[in-house]
Design an enzyme around this catalytic site. Structure first.
Site, mmCIF file in Angstrom:
data_model
loop_
_atom_site.group_PDB
_atom_site.id
_atom_site.type_symbol
_atom_site.label_atom_id
_atom_site.label_comp_id
_atom_site.label_asym_id
_atom_site.label_seq_id
_atom_site.Cartn_x
_atom_site.Cartn_y
_atom_site.Cartn_z
ATOM 1 N N HIS A 146 108.025 21.106 96.294
ATOM 2 C CA HIS A 146 107.923 21.743 94.989
ATOM 3 C C HIS A 146 108.279 23.284 95.153
ATOM 4 O O HIS A 146 108.983 23.975 94.206
ATOM 5 C CB HIS A 146 106.438 21.619 94.589
ATOM 6 N N HIS A 172 102.686 21.333 90.727
ATOM 7 C CA HIS A 172 104.396 21.072 90.867
ATOM 8 C C HIS A 172 105.150 22.484 90.655
ATOM 9 O O HIS A 172 106.087 22.585 91.056
ATOM 10 C CB HIS A 172 104.863 19.943 90.135
ATOM 11 N N ASP A 217 98.035 36.943 69.796
ATOM 12 C CA ASP A 217 98.534 37.381 68.643
ATOM 13 C C ASP A 217 97.514 37.000 67.399
ATOM 14 O O ASP A 217 96.719 36.419 67.897
ATOM 15 C CB ASP A 217 100.040 37.035 68.239
ATOM 16 N N CYS A 248 99.521 32.051 70.860
ATOM 17 C CA CYS A 248 99.989 32.589 69.424
ATOM 18 C C CYS A 248 99.781 31.423 68.428
ATOM 19 O O CYS A 248 99.011 30.594 68.896
ATOM 20 C CB CYS A 248 101.552 32.944 69.427
ATOM 21 N N THR A 286 101.637 28.705 67.602
ATOM 22 C CA THR A 286 101.972 27.459 68.263
ATOM 23 C C THR A 286 102.019 27.500 69.844
ATOM 24 O O THR A 286 101.854 26.347 70.398
ATOM 25 C CB THR A 286 103.281 26.982 68.006
#
Length: 148
Positions: A134, A99, A9, A66, A68
């Site tokens: 995993h 993992h 964004d 974005c 954050t």
């Protein structure tokens, strides 16, 4: 040639472009679906765009960005089959692949990382899924989709 899909964004225009440039130099084919201006767009739309494209097949992984990394990673994780990691450093990025077999990685364009984001991306790229126990955990994780 490995293909990568990336979307961003307005909060991560420069960061996304730095990833596109880096990946191109590394020989990846990059499908950049994100924006290139600071005009406001909604990060859920960008996550959906990248994830739908990834699910068409042929991509090694996806990157979403974005301001954050939080909103776009949450949005990506709402899409069936997507495991999007939001690592804070190279160790977390590596473990996301080793993992959790993450198929997407998210970053924030307004975040001050303790190391260069390219280094974090490199750790993700260089890691290989370890399978075994995993895989059992991933199967359980993915079985949670659509529950509750």
């Amino acid at each position: 040639m490995a293909k990568i899909v990336i979307a961003n964004d307005h909060g991560a225009v420069e960061l996304a472009q730095s990833f596109v440039d880096y990946l191109n130099k590394q020989g990846y084919e990059v499908n950049h679906l994100g924006v290139t201006s600071n005009d406001s767009v909604d990060y859920p739309d960008m996550a959906e765009l990248a994830c739908k494209e990834y699910k068409k097949g042929g991509y090694e992984f996806g990157i979403v960005c974005c301001g954050t990394g939080i909103g776009i990673s949450i949005s990506a994780n709402k899409i069936e089959g997507i495991r999007c990691a939001l690592p804070q450093n190279s160790y977390a990025a590596s473990m996301a692949k080793k993992h959790n077999n993450a198929n997407f990685i998210a970053f924030g364009g307004r975040i001050e990382y303790p190391q260069e984001p390219i280094e974090i991306l490199e750790a993700f790229i260089d890691a290989d899924f370890e399978g075994d126990r995993h895989q059992r955990r991933i199967d359980k994780m993915m079985a949670l989709e659509g529950t509750c």
